[in-house]
Design a protein around this motif. Structure first.
Motif, PDB file in Angstrom:
ATOM      1  N   MET A 124      32.662  49.348  38.465  1.00 48.16           N
ATOM      2  CA  MET A 124      34.037  49.396  38.948  1.00 48.16           C
ATOM      3  C   MET A 124      34.147  48.822  40.360  1.00 48.16           C
ATOM      4  SD  MET A 124      36.160  50.078  36.822  1.00 48.16           S
ATOM      5  CE  MET A 124      35.861  50.149  35.087  1.00 48.16           C
ATOM      6  N   GLU A 125      33.135  49.086  41.166  1.00 46.34           N
ATOM      7  CA  GLU A 125      33.150  48.531  42.522  1.00 46.34           C
ATOM      8  C   GLU A 125      33.163  47.007  42.471  1.00 46.34           C
ATOM      9  OE1 GLU A 125      30.693  52.138  44.737  1.00 46.34           O
ATOM     10  OE2 GLU A 125      29.810  50.131  44.596  1.00 46.34           O
ATOM     11  N   ARG A 126      32.291  46.493  41.599  1.00 48.88           N
ATOM     12  CA  ARG A 126      32.167  45.046  41.522  1.00 48.88           C
ATOM     13  C   ARG A 126      33.432  44.419  40.924  1.00 48.88           C
ATOM     14  NH1 ARG A 126      29.668  40.738  42.051  1.00 48.88           N
ATOM     15  NH2 ARG A 126      29.631  39.243  40.336  1.00 48.88           N
ATOM     16  N   ALA A 127      33.964  45.057  39.897  1.00 46.37           N
ATOM     17  CA  ALA A 127      35.183  44.548  39.273  1.00 46.37           C
ATOM     18  C   ALA A 127      36.328  44.533  40.291  1.00 46.37           C
ATOM     19  CB  ALA A 127      35.547  45.405  38.069  1.00 46.37           C
ATOM     20  N   GLU A 128      36.356  45.560  41.118  1.00 41.44           N
ATOM     21  CA  GLU A 128      37.390  45.652  42.151  1.00 41.44           C
ATOM     22  C   GLU A 128      37.277  44.464  43.118  1.00 41.44           C
ATOM     23  OE1 GLU A 128      40.523  47.591  42.574  1.00 41.44           O
ATOM     24  OE2 GLU A 128      39.055  49.103  41.953  1.00 41.44           O
ATOM     25  N   LYS A 129      36.054  44.158  43.475  1.00 41.34           N
ATOM     26  CA  LYS A 129      35.806  43.038  44.390  1.00 41.34           C
ATOM     27  C   LYS A 129      36.261  41.714  43.773  1.00 41.34           C
ATOM     28  CE  LYS A 129      31.972  41.443  46.437  1.00 41.34           C
ATOM     29  NZ  LYS A 129      30.506  41.395  46.294  1.00 41.34           N
ATOM     30  N   ILE A 130      35.917  41.543  42.489  1.00 40.22           N
ATOM     31  CA  ILE A 130      36.278  40.302  41.799  1.00 40.22           C
ATOM     32  C   ILE A 130      37.797  40.194  41.680  1.00 40.22           C
ATOM     33  CG2 ILE A 130      36.149  39.081  39.593  1.00 40.22           C
ATOM     34  CD1 ILE A 130      33.334  40.285  39.268  1.00 40.22           C
ATOM     35  N   LEU A 131      38.406  41.350  41.385  1.00 36.54           N
ATOM     36  CA  LEU A 131      39.863  41.386  41.260  1.00 36.54           C
ATOM     37  C   LEU A 131      40.507  40.860  42.544  1.00 36.54           C
ATOM     38  CD1 LEU A 131      41.670  42.362  38.969  1.00 36.54           C
ATOM     39  CD2 LEU A 131      41.801  44.584  40.058  1.00 36.54           C
ATOM     40  N   LYS A 132      39.907  41.195  43.659  1.00 35.70           N
ATOM     41  CA  LYS A 132      40.403  40.735  44.951  1.00 35.70           C
ATOM     42  C   LYS A 132      40.180  39.223  45.106  1.00 35.70           C
ATOM     43  CE  LYS A 132      40.120  42.282  49.719  1.00 35.70           C
ATOM     44  NZ  LYS A 132      39.253  43.047  50.618  1.00 35.70           N
ATOM     45  N   GLU A 133      39.009  38.774  44.646  1.00 39.94           N
ATOM     46  CA  GLU A 133      38.695  37.338  44.728  1.00 39.94           C
ATOM     47  C   GLU A 133      39.713  36.503  43.969  1.00 39.94           C
ATOM     48  OE1 GLU A 133      34.658  35.538  44.129  1.00 39.94           O
ATOM     49  OE2 GLU A 133      34.038  37.645  44.209  1.00 39.94           O
ATOM     50  N   VAL A 134      40.170  37.017  42.808  1.00 39.24           N
ATOM     51  CA  VAL A 134      41.153  36.255  42.032  1.00 39.24           C
ATOM     52  C   VAL A 134      42.571  36.690  42.393  1.00 39.24           C
ATOM     53  CG1 VAL A 134      39.569  35.780  40.133  1.00 39.24           C
ATOM     54  CG2 VAL A 134      41.009  37.815  40.042  1.00 39.24           C
ATOM     55  N   SER A 135      42.704  37.413  43.493  1.00 37.22           N
ATOM     56  CA  SER A 135      43.990  37.856  44.064  1.00 37.22           C
ATOM     57  C   SER A 135      44.889  38.566  43.064  1.00 37.22           C
ATOM     58  CB  SER A 135      44.769  36.683  44.671  1.00 37.22           C
ATOM     59  OG  SER A 135      43.930  35.637  45.031  1.00 37.22           O
ATOM     60  N   LEU A 136      44.326  39.504  42.289  1.00 41.83           N
ATOM     61  CA  LEU A 136      45.161  40.230  41.324  1.00 41.83           C
ATOM     62  C   LEU A 136      45.011  41.748  41.455  1.00 41.83           C
ATOM     63  CD1 LEU A 136      44.864  38.037  38.108  1.00 41.83           C
ATOM     64  CD2 LEU A 136      46.910  38.480  39.464  1.00 41.83           C
ATOM     65  N   THR A 137      44.641  42.191  42.646  1.00 43.64           N
ATOM     66  CA  THR A 137      44.464  43.624  42.854  1.00 43.64           C
ATOM     67  C   THR A 137      45.715  44.411  42.458  1.00 43.64           C
ATOM     68  OG1 THR A 137      43.023  43.071  44.688  1.00 43.64           O
ATOM     69  CG2 THR A 137      43.738  45.353  44.541  1.00 43.64           C
ATOM     70  N   HIS A 138      46.872  43.807  42.675  1.00 47.28           N
ATOM     71  CA  HIS A 138      48.131  44.504  42.354  1.00 47.28           C
ATOM     72  C   HIS A 138      48.400  44.558  40.851  1.00 47.28           C
ATOM     73  CE1 HIS A 138      48.850  40.252  42.571  1.00 47.28           C
ATOM     74  NE2 HIS A 138      50.067  40.386  42.070  1.00 47.28           N
ATOM     75  N   ARG A 139      47.582  43.882  40.055  1.00 48.55           N
ATOM     76  CA  ARG A 139      47.762  43.910  38.592  1.00 48.55           C
ATOM     77  C   ARG A 139      46.637  44.704  37.917  1.00 48.55           C
ATOM     78  NH1 ARG A 139      52.115  42.683  39.602  1.00 48.55           N
ATOM     79  NH2 ARG A 139      53.205  40.713  39.275  1.00 48.55           N
ATOM     80  N   ARG A 140      45.938  45.470  38.720  1.00 47.17           N
ATOM     81  CA  ARG A 140      44.766  46.222  38.309  1.00 47.17           C
ATOM     82  C   ARG A 140      44.858  46.877  36.924  1.00 47.17           C
ATOM     83  NH1 ARG A 140      42.486  50.960  39.176  1.00 47.17           N
ATOM     84  NH2 ARG A 140      40.354  50.935  39.955  1.00 47.17           N
ATOM     85  N   GLU A 141      45.926  47.656  36.714  1.00 52.74           N
ATOM     86  CA  GLU A 141      46.034  48.467  35.494  1.00 52.74           C
ATOM     87  C   GLU A 141      46.838  47.777  34.389  1.00 52.74           C
ATOM     88  OE1 GLU A 141      44.669  51.564  35.614  1.00 52.74           O
ATOM     89  OE2 GLU A 141      44.245  51.600  37.786  1.00 52.74           O
ATOM     90  N   HIS A 142      47.239  46.535  34.636  1.00 47.86           N
ATOM     91  CA  HIS A 142      48.099  45.887  33.650  1.00 47.86           C
ATOM     92  C   HIS A 142      47.313  45.434  32.424  1.00 47.86           C
ATOM     93  CE1 HIS A 142      51.896  45.059  36.125  1.00 47.86           C
ATOM     94  NE2 HIS A 142      51.172  45.969  36.760  1.00 47.86           N
ATOM     95  N   LEU A 143      47.972  45.549  31.263  1.00 48.01           N
ATOM     96  CA  LEU A 143      47.364  45.044  30.040  1.00 48.01           C
ATOM     97  C   LEU A 143      47.634  43.545  29.965  1.00 48.01           C
ATOM     98  CD1 LEU A 143      48.396  47.840  27.508  1.00 48.01           C
ATOM     99  CD2 LEU A 143      46.106  47.360  28.362  1.00 48.01           C
ATOM    100  N   PRO A 144      46.795  42.797  29.249  1.00 51.57           N
ATOM    101  CA  PRO A 144      46.976  41.347  29.165  1.00 51.57           C
ATOM    102  C   PRO A 144      48.409  40.947  28.806  1.00 51.57           C
ATOM    103  CG  PRO A 144      44.903  41.946  28.161  1.00 51.57           C
ATOM    104  CD  PRO A 144      45.567  43.226  28.569  1.00 51.57           C
TER     105      PRO A 144
END
Ligand SMILES: Nc1ncnc2c1ncn2[C@@H]1O[C@H](COP(=O)(O)OP(=O)(O)OP(=O)(O)O)[C@@H](O)[C@H]1O
Ligand SMILES: [Mg+2]
Lengths: 235, 404
Positions: A124-144
């Motif tokens: 989860m830590e790593r996924a969080e970091k990647i989410l930031k790299e692709v600038s989608l932290t605000h879409r964290r819980e969204h379904l596709p």
């Protein structure tokens, strides 16, 4: 000692059997790709681009020849080893995104780590970091289904980065996106390439070729051109 | 493992309605099985208790007939007072009680019924009461010298249970047109036959019904220090001699209370096995339903399977995910089934208690039953998923990814 070439194809052929006829999708392909390259593959429809990507990505096995990934011949390995190689050394980006519809953004990014045996906390830590790299932290819980095409593709790229592979294989990643969104994706690839990832990009969009360092042209299952080009900066 | 479980679970959630429909097969089956077994176990428990009441030292002698005691009509078949006297003399017999049970025409107030009247010797009433767990709660018991007197089972004394108006101490009941005065009311025993009974002195009943020396059922009590089954054998020998019958052609039947319980338990076990077997068929159908759903799911998610393989899923990962998914379908179905089954058993118990006035039929819900049912439903689910899951795991990554 690390091999200079991350990918090497030696006399690779791929035939598809359709009843009595045999389709030669790739014939005697020889190719060497350097670590850290950004290669664009172009060619007419049906020329064998996807076939080559599938072989390089260990999704399929060649009919003849040898393919070396990071110095290891991957043509004679059992499926379980191939699965591991796919998970660890390669990140796939598909034209149709291929996100798992039941998993939200961060879970999709973390998925390859599940199969790689990474513990939940680290995952989860790593996924969080990647989410930031692709600038989608605000879409964290969204379904596709709650994401736009461009956002989906960014999540898919995030997923490709999950196990920190050396190679990213992207088969027409912008094919389903408008040109502006497509450019954002290309920019992501350029950035990743700068951080040392080897990028192989199949595209029909000739405008995008200029952002790569090398171009490979394929026709009728053969390489007809492989050369360096002047890489343009993304604005 | 845990993560695969999570992946399987998120898939089930997505398929919502279809998952529920798939589970119906399992939960109907499990509900039926749990309901039947809990009632069966409850009934068995209640019967064991009744026999406990009767005591292990009792020997029951009846004529060999099909149907309730007292239905033997042929002169040759019936047990008689002579037989009773003979049994009294068998070594190891402490005491003997004979009962006369006859369907008769009964009348209370303006109501008439054809039902059992039971004749007992007032001298035997204390031993009889002990066997049947009778306690007088109003009035008095029958006593020596009583003639046209009766004591009645509890349900007779409740409005609308047997008679429209409750029978009371001092009421008059007619048997075949002859008036008997009610002197006592018995407490509730829980056995509907006992609670509906009307008990009168045996000799008086003989006169009224014009039966000479018939005994519908004889119960002997074993002397302490004697083995009931040995005494039962002695009774058989004695009666054979007395009635001049050959071995294996007896017209009577002698059983210790324990043998009776065993016989009953065996028959009961077979009946229950058949019922549960029938219920189990619906579990098979439920399993096939799960298999069908899983096959559909594999087809629908072919591309997803390809994607998971592309990002590093091994065949065994895919297998696990799909097996968990089908196992979970079974388990959730089973959980609902267990809850429904308990509800079913308890409702039957409630209906039996209120409508039939019996506490024999009660649902006994044990931990092994619940645990067993849940394990079983998980297994059914998992087994039904084996073939579809294997199909999914064997898909080649490229082919799966190309699937439209
Ligand atoms: N699984 C398959 N079975 C049979 N033939 C196949 C299969 N996959 C590809 N082919 C054939 O192999 C050839 C190369 O296909 P490939 O998908 O590699 O083309 P491509 O260059 O990726 O084309 P496009 O740009 O349209 O994606 C085509 O003629 C195609 O019909
Ligand atoms: Mg293609």
């Amino acid at each position: 000692m690390k091999n200079d070439y991350i990918i090497e194809l030696k006399n690779v052929c791929k035939y598809y059997k359709l009843g009595d006829t045999e389709i030669k999708a790739l014939c005697d392909v020889n190719l060497q790709i350097k670590r850290g390259d950004f290669l664009a593959i172009v060619g007419p429809s049906g020329s064998g681009k996807s076939t080559m990507m599938n072989l390089v990505g260990a999704l399929d096995i060649s009919s003849r020849g040898d393919i070396f990934l990071d110095g290891q011949n991957i043509e004679h390995l059992p499926e379980s080893d191939l699965a591991q190689i796919r998970g660890k050394k390669i990140g796939f980006v598909f034209q149709t995104f291929n996100l798992i519809p039941t998993l939200n953004a961060i879970e999709n990014i973390a998925l390859p780590m599940i199969f790689h045996g990474v513990g939940k906390k680290e995952r989860m830590e790593r996924a969080e970091k990647i989410l930031k790299e692709v600038s989608l932290t605000h879409r964290r819980e969204h379904l596709p289904k709650q994401l736009s095409g461009g956002e989906r593709q960014r999540i898919a790229i995030g997923r490709a980065l999950a196990n920190d592979p050396e190679v990213i294989l992207a088969d027409e990643p912008t094919g389903n996106l408008d040109s502006k969104t497509g450019m954002e994706i290309i920019k992501l690839f350029v950035d990743l390439n700068k951080k040392g990832k080897t990028i192989i990009l199949v595209t029909h969009n000739l405008d995008l070729i200029k952002y790569a360092q090398k171009v490979l042209k394929i026709a009728d299952g053969k390489i007809i051109e492989h050369r360096k080009i002047k890489q343009q900066k993304v604005k | 493992m845990k993560d695969h479980f999570f992946l399987a679970f998120s898939n089930l959630r997505r398929r919502g309605l279809r998952s529920w429909l798939t589970m119906i097969g399992i939960f109907i089956g499990i509900a039926a099985v749990v309901g039947l077994i809990s009632l069966g176990q409850g009934l068995q428990g209640a019967i064991n208790e009744q026999f406990e009441q009767l005591g292990k030292d009792k020997i029951i002698i009846q004529s060999k007939t099909i149907g309730p005691p007292g239905s033997a009509t042929s002169e040759k078949l019936i047990l008689t007072t002579k037989d009773l006297e003979a049994i009294k003399n068998v070594r190891g017999v402490e005491s003997v009680v004979g009962m006369l049970m006859k369907t008769s025409f009964l009348k209370f107030k303006d109501e008439s019924k054809i039902t059992f009247a039971i004749g007992i010797n007032p001298e035997d009433i204390s031993i009889f009461s002990e066997m049947q767990n009778f306690k007088v709660i109003d009035g008095r018991n029958l006593k020596k010298g009583d003639g046209f007197k009766a004591i009645v089972g509890y349900n007779n004394a409740v409005d609308e249970k047997i008679w429209k108006k409750a029978v009371e101490v001092g009421s008059t009941i007619e048997i075949e047109g002859v008036e008997f005065k009610v002197v006592g009311i018995l407490g509730k025993t829980g056995d509907p036959y006992n609670d509906a009974g009307i008990y009168v002195p045996k000799e008086t009943l003989r006169e009224v019904l014009n039966v000479n020396d018939e005994e519908s059922e004889i119960i002997a009590k074993t002397q302490s220090g004697f083995n009931p089954s040995d005494v039962a054998d002695a009774i058989i020998r004695k009666l054979r001699q007395e009635r001049d019958e050959k071995k294996d052609q007896e017209t009577f039947n002698v059983q210790t209370s324990e043998q009776l319980l065993t016989t009953f338990t065996n028959i009961f076990g077979i009946v229950q096995a058949v019922l549960v077997g029938i219920a189990a068929i619906s579990l098979v159908v439920g399993g096939i339903g799960i298999m069908n759903t899983m096959y559909t799911s594999v087809l629908e998610r072919t591309k997803e399977i390809g994607t998971m393989k592309a990002v590093g899923a091994k065949n065994s990962d895919i297998l696990q995910i799909f097996l968990f998914e089908s196992g979970l379908l079974g388990l959730v179905g089973g959980t609902i089934g267990v809850a429904l089954g308990i509800g079913l058993g308890k409702s039957v118990e409630f209906i039996a208690a209120t409508a039939l006035g019996t506490n024999l039929l009660r649902a006994s819900i044990s931990f092994p039953l619940i645990f067993g049912a849940l394990t079983f439903s998980f297994l059914i689910g998992t087994l039904s998923g084996v073939l579809p899951a294997m199909q999914a795991s064997k898909l080649k990554p490229v082919d799966a990814l190309r699937y439209e």
